[in-house]
Design a protein around this motif. Structure first.
Motif, PDB file in Angstrom:
ATOM      1  N   ILE A   7      -3.496   3.381   8.793  1.00  0.00           N
ATOM      2  CA  ILE A   7      -4.076   3.591   7.469  1.00  0.00           C
ATOM      3  C   ILE A   7      -5.485   3.029   7.545  1.00  0.00           C
ATOM      4  O   ILE A   7      -5.686   1.879   7.947  1.00  0.00           O
ATOM      5  CB  ILE A   7      -3.250   2.880   6.386  1.00  0.00           C
ATOM      6  CG1 ILE A   7      -1.812   3.396   6.403  1.00  0.00           C
ATOM      7  CG2 ILE A   7      -3.890   3.076   5.015  1.00  0.00           C
ATOM      8  CD1 ILE A   7      -0.850   2.584   5.548  1.00  0.00           C
ATOM      9  N   LEU A  10      -8.598  -0.679   3.911  1.00  0.00           N
ATOM     10  CA  LEU A  10      -7.703  -1.445   3.039  1.00  0.00           C
ATOM     11  C   LEU A  10      -6.919  -0.561   2.074  1.00  0.00           C
ATOM     12  O   LEU A  10      -6.381  -1.041   1.089  1.00  0.00           O
ATOM     13  CB  LEU A  10      -8.509  -2.479   2.255  1.00  0.00           C
ATOM     14  CG  LEU A  10      -9.184  -3.544   3.115  1.00  0.00           C
ATOM     15  CD1 LEU A  10     -10.045  -4.449   2.246  1.00  0.00           C
ATOM     16  CD2 LEU A  10      -8.155  -4.354   3.880  1.00  0.00           C
ATOM     17  N   ASP A  11      -6.865   0.711   2.352  1.00  0.00           N
ATOM     18  CA  ASP A  11      -6.127   1.647   1.519  1.00  0.00           C
ATOM     19  C   ASP A  11      -4.683   1.163   1.384  1.00  0.00           C
ATOM     20  O   ASP A  11      -4.072   0.746   2.362  1.00  0.00           O
ATOM     21  CB  ASP A  11      -6.159   3.024   2.177  1.00  0.00           C
ATOM     22  CG  ASP A  11      -5.793   4.135   1.231  1.00  0.00           C
ATOM     23  OD1 ASP A  11      -4.805   3.977   0.484  1.00  0.00           O
ATOM     24  OD2 ASP A  11      -6.499   5.142   1.233  1.00  0.00           O
ATOM     25  N   SER A  12      -4.161   1.213   0.197  1.00  0.00           N
ATOM     26  CA  SER A  12      -2.798   0.709  -0.015  1.00  0.00           C
ATOM     27  C   SER A  12      -1.752   1.819  -0.039  1.00  0.00           C
ATOM     28  O   SER A  12      -0.587   1.554  -0.282  1.00  0.00           O
ATOM     29  CB  SER A  12      -2.725  -0.091  -1.321  1.00  0.00           C
ATOM     30  OG  SER A  12      -3.029   0.755  -2.410  1.00  0.00           O
ATOM     31  N   TRP A  14       0.715   4.280   1.678  1.00  0.00           N
ATOM     32  CA  TRP A  14       1.366   4.261   2.979  1.00  0.00           C
ATOM     33  C   TRP A  14       2.361   5.408   3.180  1.00  0.00           C
ATOM     34  O   TRP A  14       2.778   5.668   4.306  1.00  0.00           O
ATOM     35  CB  TRP A  14       2.086   2.935   3.178  1.00  0.00           C
ATOM     36  CG  TRP A  14       3.002   2.582   2.042  1.00  0.00           C
ATOM     37  CD1 TRP A  14       2.682   1.838   0.944  1.00  0.00           C
ATOM     38  CD2 TRP A  14       4.352   2.998   1.852  1.00  0.00           C
ATOM     39  NE1 TRP A  14       3.749   1.769   0.084  1.00  0.00           N
ATOM     40  CE2 TRP A  14       4.802   2.463   0.628  1.00  0.00           C
ATOM     41  CE3 TRP A  14       5.228   3.762   2.610  1.00  0.00           C
ATOM     42  CZ2 TRP A  14       6.072   2.688   0.139  1.00  0.00           C
ATOM     43  CZ3 TRP A  14       6.516   3.973   2.116  1.00  0.00           C
ATOM     44  CH2 TRP A  14       6.919   3.435   0.901  1.00  0.00           C
ATOM     45  N   ASN A  36      -2.566  -0.941   8.113  1.00  0.00           N
ATOM     46  CA  ASN A  36      -3.986  -0.944   7.768  1.00  0.00           C
ATOM     47  C   ASN A  36      -4.822  -1.466   8.928  1.00  0.00           C
ATOM     48  O   ASN A  36      -4.522  -2.538   9.475  1.00  0.00           O
ATOM     49  CB  ASN A  36      -4.237  -1.815   6.534  1.00  0.00           C
ATOM     50  CG  ASN A  36      -3.645  -1.201   5.298  1.00  0.00           C
ATOM     51  OD1 ASN A  36      -2.459  -1.364   5.040  1.00  0.00           O
ATOM     52  ND2 ASN A  36      -4.455  -0.487   4.565  1.00  0.00           N
ATOM     53  N   THR A  58      -5.954   8.231   4.733  1.00  0.00           N
ATOM     54  CA  THR A  58      -6.906   7.654   3.793  1.00  0.00           C
ATOM     55  C   THR A  58      -6.769   8.358   2.450  1.00  0.00           C
ATOM     56  O   THR A  58      -6.655   9.576   2.393  1.00  0.00           O
ATOM     57  CB  THR A  58      -8.350   7.759   4.307  1.00  0.00           C
ATOM     58  OG1 THR A  58      -9.233   7.234   3.324  1.00  0.00           O
ATOM     59  CG2 THR A  58      -8.735   9.184   4.631  1.00  0.00           C
TER      60      THR A  58
END
Length: 134
Positions: A7, A10-12, A14, A36, A58
């Motif tokens: 990922i 810091l994209d959360s 998933w 991440n 992303t």
């Protein structure tokens, strides 16, 4: 085939990455799920693990800034493998990503069967043991 899935930044989000991991494993690929990661970490992992394919997820727009850094870091290490990108990417940005070197973009709603077909057809890995059909 060894695939690396991460990922971007810091994209959360998933779920997409996990779906890709599951699909690739069902196809017989060895998959390293990194969670991440930032560009330098992705490139270093690809080098150390001799990855045949990199799949990046992303959703938060990080692709605009971080994908060029990924390709720069890969190039600095001499890593030349297909990079697939998934996530919410505006269609008008896809040509720029392809020009950057992204092999394909898998946005929301694109069936995972198409990923299976892509890997079977174009994976370009050193080990062509994946099924070509979904």
């Amino acid at each position: 085939m060894k695939a690396l899935v991460a990922i971007l930044g810091l994209d959360s989000h998933w779920r997409g990455a996990v779906a890709v991991v599951r699909t690739l494993r069902e196809l017989g690929a060895e998959v390293l799920y990194l969670g991440n990661q930032f560009p330098e970490e992705i490139a270093e992992s690809a080098l150390q693990e001799a990855a045949d394919l990199i799949c990046l997820s992303t959703l938060s727009g990080g692709h605009r800034d971080l994908l060029p850094e990924v390709f720069q870091a890969l190039g600095a290490r001499g890593v030349r493998v297909p990079v697939l990108v998934g996530g919410t990417i505006p269609p008008q940005e896809v040509p720029a990503l392809r020009a950057l070197g992204v092999a394909d973009v898998f946005g929301p709603g694109r069936p995972l069967d198409e990923l299976a077909l892509w890997v079977g057809r174009d994976g370009g890995g050193r080990d062509r043991t994946l099924r070509s059909e979904p």
